[in-house]
Design a protein around this motif. Structure first.
Motif, short mmCIF file in Angstrom:
data_model
loop_
_atom_site.label_atom_id
_atom_site.label_comp_id
_atom_site.label_asym_id
_atom_site.label_seq_id
_atom_site.Cartn_x
_atom_site.Cartn_y
_atom_site.Cartn_z
N TYR A 24 87.18 54.30 9.22
CA TYR A 24 87.28 53.09 9.85
C TYR A 24 88.49 53.03 10.54
N LEU A 25 89.53 53.40 9.73
CA LEU A 25 90.86 53.43 10.32
C LEU A 25 90.96 54.03 11.64
N GLU A 26 90.37 55.42 11.51
CA GLU A 26 90.43 56.39 12.50
C GLU A 26 89.75 55.94 13.66
N SER A 27 88.42 55.25 13.59
CA SER A 27 87.62 55.12 14.69
C SER A 27 87.56 53.55 14.84
N GLY A 28 87.69 52.67 14.21
CA GLY A 28 87.73 51.22 14.38
C GLY A 28 86.35 50.81 14.44
N ALA A 29 85.39 51.51 14.10
CA ALA A 29 83.81 51.13 14.14
C ALA A 29 83.38 51.28 12.51
N PRO A 30 82.23 50.28 12.32
CA PRO A 30 81.72 50.33 10.90
C PRO A 30 81.12 51.91 10.59
N LEU A 60 79.65 48.56 -3.29
CA LEU A 60 81.13 48.23 -3.18
C LEU A 60 81.11 46.79 -2.16
N GLU A 61 80.11 46.57 -1.27
CA GLU A 61 79.78 45.55 -0.80
C GLU A 61 79.83 44.22 -1.81
N GLU A 62 79.19 44.33 -2.82
CA GLU A 62 78.86 43.29 -3.89
C GLU A 62 80.24 42.85 -4.73
N LEU A 63 81.26 43.91 -4.60
CA LEU A 63 82.41 43.98 -5.27
C LEU A 63 83.50 43.32 -4.11
N GLY A 64 83.09 42.96 -2.84
CA GLY A 64 83.83 42.65 -1.87
C GLY A 64 84.89 43.27 -1.22
N LEU A 65 84.58 44.77 -1.31
CA LEU A 65 85.40 45.89 -0.87
C LEU A 65 85.00 46.19 0.78
N LEU A 66 83.54 46.13 0.78
CA LEU A 66 83.15 46.59 2.05
C LEU A 66 82.45 45.54 2.58
N ALA A 67 82.20 45.29 3.88
CA ALA A 67 81.23 44.41 4.57
C ALA A 67 80.72 45.04 5.61
N ALA A 68 79.53 44.35 6.11
CA ALA A 68 78.78 44.89 7.38
C ALA A 68 78.76 43.71 8.24
N PRO A 69 79.27 44.04 9.67
CA PRO A 69 79.50 43.01 10.60
C PRO A 69 78.16 42.42 10.99
N HIS A 70 76.94 43.22 10.85
CA HIS A 70 75.43 42.86 10.92
C HIS A 70 74.53 43.44 10.33
N THR A 71 73.34 43.19 10.11
CA THR A 71 72.40 43.80 9.33
C THR A 71 72.22 45.20 9.55
N SER A 72 72.13 45.56 10.55
CA SER A 72 71.88 46.93 11.07
C SER A 72 72.95 47.94 11.31
N ALA A 73 74.33 47.44 10.97
CA ALA A 73 75.41 47.92 11.20
C ALA A 73 75.81 48.87 9.97
N GLY A 74 76.91 49.94 10.07
CA GLY A 74 77.30 50.49 8.88
C GLY A 74 78.37 49.56 8.41
N ARG A 75 79.14 50.03 7.37
CA ARG A 75 80.17 49.11 6.56
C ARG A 75 81.51 49.60 7.00
N MET A 76 82.64 48.18 6.78
CA MET A 76 83.75 48.87 7.11
C MET A 76 84.65 47.84 6.09
N PRO A 77 85.89 48.19 5.90
CA PRO A 77 86.33 47.64 4.66
C PRO A 77 86.95 46.26 4.78
N ILE A 80 90.58 42.75 1.19
CA ILE A 80 90.67 43.16 -0.16
C ILE A 80 90.52 44.48 -0.29
N GLY A 81 89.36 45.10 0.29
CA GLY A 81 89.18 46.64 0.36
C GLY A 81 90.64 47.31 0.83
N LEU A 82 91.11 46.90 1.74
CA LEU A 82 92.20 47.50 2.54
C LEU A 82 93.37 47.61 1.58
N ARG A 83 93.50 46.29 0.98
CA ARG A 83 94.75 46.19 -0.03
C ARG A 83 94.58 47.32 -1.33
#
Length: 351
Positions: A24-30, A60-77, A80-83
């Motif tokens: 994600y940090l390299e591409s900026g995309a989920p 990881l999403e349930e732990l609050g470290l990742l999130a999905a911008p919308h249902t069909s997308a991948g994940r991004m930090p 909290i995950g970045l920290r």
């Protein structure tokens, strides 16, 4: 949500989390599970199906470290995950020899220190593709001349002329009982007895002379002088001077999809005082500090990050802070050591 310790993640989960953050940090995309499955060979031979990776990403999403911008997308930090990544996983290296030469060549020992600081900020901005920031060393004003001009029965204008020729004005609330004679007496005392001293030393001399009854001042004039001097001392301590370079770097190609955030950040930079206070708080750090997004209320809307490191004088005292500001999607592993090296170079210059 409490940030889980990195030790609570098993090796497989930690590896997938690191892959998501670095991609994600390299591409900026989920980042999607299929992408990670194909890239697994680059991460210690990880060999998992997309379905297995999706399950881990869900955890990881349930732990609050990742999130999905919308249902069909991948994940991004998340922030909290970045920290967690920055504090527990990220591996940094020294800036390249080319980067070190670029920084050192711009920070010269000749000329006013402000010029070297501005140059350091510019080169750091260029290398990091962020806006560069530097807090200028605080310099105590040296008194040369002081006067009061009454504006109304309850307000006066205090005018300070510094030893460097600078002139500053402050509004002072006064008692209606204070006469023009008291205003003149206070101003004449400052100019005659305290000229050539810093504000702190002027305050000490005033108190000393009052204590041993050498100050031929009435109580009203003495209190007026104290308040006038204290006003400039407080102002110098609470309003650090900050140089900003490279704001245009914030308007890169990725800004087009997030104009509101970038506009908010530019507005924050325009009003430098709050950001200057945040950057200046890194004075207390033993090394580089990282402020990520809404961890600080200032960036609750813009979602920005600041990487800052203190620099020191010949006595080892912290005299300023240098750093960068940009979106939370920064190459932290590269920029953190770059900021730290710039701070070290400025420290050598101050000696």
């Amino acid at each position: 949500m409490t940030n889980p310790p990195i030790t609570e993640l098993n090796d497989r989960t930690r590896t997938i989390f690191r892959m998501v953050v670095e991609s994600y940090l390299e591409s900026g995309a989920p980042v999607g599970s299929r992408t990670l499955s194909k890239a697994g060979s680059k991460f210690g031979g990880l060999n998992l199906s997309p379905a297995s990776i999706r399950n881990v990403m869900q955890d990881l999403e349930e732990l609050g470290l990742l999130a999905a911008p919308h249902t069909s997308a991948g994940r991004m930090p998340t922030e909290i995950g970045l920290r967690l990544f920055v504090d527990g996983i990220m591996q940094t290296a020294e800036p390249s020899a080319e980067e070190q030469r670029a920084i050192e060549s711009q920070i010269q020992g000749e000329g006013p220190i402000e010029e070297a600081l501005a140059a350091a900020t510019s080169v750091l901005s260029g290398l990091s593709a962020c806006a560069g920031l530097v807090i200028v060393p605080r310099r105590e004003a040296v008194l040369k001349q002081f006067s009061f001009v009454r504006l109304s029965p309850v307000q006066a204008l205090a005018i300070l002329v510094g030893g460097d020729g600078s002139v500053e004005n402050r509004l002072v609330d006064i008692s209606p009982a204070i006469t023009d004679s008291s205003l003149n007496e206070a101003a004449n005392y400052i100019t005659a007895r305290l000229s050539g001293l810093t504000l702190a030393d002027a305050m000490k001399r005033l108190d000393s002379e009052i204590r041993v009854e050498k100050a031929a001042l009435d109580k009203a004039s003495a209190n007026l002088i104290r308040r006038g001097l204290a006003m400039w001392t407080l102002d110098a301590n609470e309003r650090p001077v900050m140089i900003v370079k490279g704001q245009s770097n914030l308007l890169d190609e990725s800004a087009a999809v997030d104009l509101d955030r970038v506009r908010q950040l530019l507005d924050e930079l325009e009003n430098k005082e709050e950001i200057a206070k945040l950057v200046d708080s890194a004075r207390d750090a033993t090394s580089t500090r990282i402020f990520i997004g809404a961890e600080n209320n200032l960036f609750s809307l813009s979602g920005s990050s600041v990487i800052a490191s203190p620099y020191r004088d010949e006595g080892g005292q912290v005299v300023g802070v240098v750093g960068v500001i940009g979106p939370t999607r920064l190459n932290y592993a590269r920029i953190v050591p770059m900021v730290d090296f710039t701070a070290q170079t400025l420290s050598r210059l101050m000696k």
